[in-house]
Design a protein around this motif. Sequence first.
Motif, short mmCIF file in Angstrom:
data_model
loop_
_atom_site.label_atom_id
_atom_site.label_comp_id
_atom_site.label_asym_id
_atom_site.label_seq_id
_atom_site.Cartn_x
_atom_site.Cartn_y
_atom_site.Cartn_z
N THR A 197 -38.89 -31.66 4.60
CA THR A 197 -39.84 -32.62 4.04
C THR A 197 -39.28 -34.04 4.11
OG1 THR A 197 -38.92 -32.14 1.85
CG2 THR A 197 -40.90 -30.95 2.50
N ARG A 198 -37.94 -34.14 4.17
CA ARG A 198 -37.31 -35.46 4.31
C ARG A 198 -37.05 -35.68 5.79
NH1 ARG A 198 -32.19 -36.49 1.46
NH2 ARG A 198 -32.90 -38.65 1.43
N ARG A 199 -37.96 -36.39 6.45
CA ARG A 199 -37.88 -36.57 7.89
C ARG A 199 -37.89 -38.04 8.22
NH1 ARG A 199 -40.53 -31.94 10.37
NH2 ARG A 199 -41.02 -33.11 12.25
N ASP A 200 -37.09 -38.40 9.20
CA ASP A 200 -37.12 -39.73 9.80
C ASP A 200 -37.55 -39.51 11.24
OD1 ASP A 200 -36.75 -42.25 10.76
OD2 ASP A 200 -34.57 -42.23 10.62
N GLY A 201 -38.86 -39.51 11.46
CA GLY A 201 -39.37 -39.09 12.76
C GLY A 201 -39.11 -37.60 12.94
N ARG A 202 -38.38 -37.25 13.99
CA ARG A 202 -38.03 -35.85 14.23
C ARG A 202 -36.69 -35.48 13.60
NH1 ARG A 202 -36.96 -34.69 19.22
NH2 ARG A 202 -36.83 -36.79 20.06
N ARG A 203 -36.01 -36.42 13.02
CA ARG A 203 -34.69 -36.19 12.42
C ARG A 203 -34.84 -35.61 11.02
NH1 ARG A 203 -32.30 -40.41 11.02
NH2 ARG A 203 -30.15 -40.17 11.70
N VAL A 204 -34.21 -34.45 10.79
CA VAL A 204 -34.27 -33.80 9.47
C VAL A 204 -33.07 -34.24 8.65
CG1 VAL A 204 -34.29 -31.61 8.24
CG2 VAL A 204 -35.46 -31.82 10.45
N LEU A 205 -33.34 -34.69 7.44
CA LEU A 205 -32.30 -35.14 6.52
C LEU A 205 -32.10 -34.12 5.42
CD1 LEU A 205 -33.55 -38.82 6.29
CD2 LEU A 205 -31.54 -38.04 7.55
N VAL A 206 -30.85 -33.90 5.04
CA VAL A 206 -30.51 -32.96 3.97
C VAL A 206 -30.22 -33.74 2.70
CG1 VAL A 206 -28.86 -31.22 3.19
CG2 VAL A 206 -29.61 -31.27 5.58
N ASP A 207 -30.82 -33.35 1.60
CA ASP A 207 -30.62 -33.98 0.30
C ASP A 207 -29.16 -33.85 -0.11
OD1 ASP A 207 -30.59 -34.75 -2.39
OD2 ASP A 207 -32.57 -33.90 -2.78
#
Length: 215
Positions: A90-100
Amino acid sequence: MIVELSHRIVAGMVTYPGVPGPVLGTHLSREESRQVYAPGTEFEIGTITLAANTGTYLDTPHHRYAGGADLSQVPIDRLADLPGLVVRATRRDGRRVLVDDRLDVRGRAVLIHTGWDRHFGTEDYLRDHPYLAPESARLLAERGAALVGIDSLNIDDTPPRGERPAHTILLAAGIPLVEHLTGLAALPDEGFRFHAAPPMVAGMGTFPVRAYAVV
């Protein structure tokens, strides 16, 4: 409850562009075996030729590093009966997935749920896929994740001749990777055990797995 997290391997399937599909054959047919065994007794012995990166598969450090642990050297407790954690993309920068960075990932199998598995077996699966942001790969390595998986084409972006920062960071830290997972939507965020153990093949860095979770 057991949740299946692997794609079926079928003859000719495309897992990754340019990687040949598996070829299934027969070493001993049932008909031929009747000449070998007692009347009424028959067997079939099949053969399979496949690239190690087929279906849902595990990457060991040897996949990226010549001196890294191979399939026979990664401890089984890094591959099976791991406490699991699902990271919803759910935390996305475009196609980049970010981990909390507030998540407790130490000693856990961290499974990144992007939903991209819905495209598996189609041309859409092979391009413009979500992937793990390099800074999040670094976070998972520093925080001591036991294993990292994703339900996408690759844990890294895949431009031609591109760098592979997530592979580089995580495998350098001895963290195995599982790519092309499926079914992560059926898992709770936590409270399950993850399993993805391959055969102990010396000198190889990757191999298909039967990945599953026990909830």
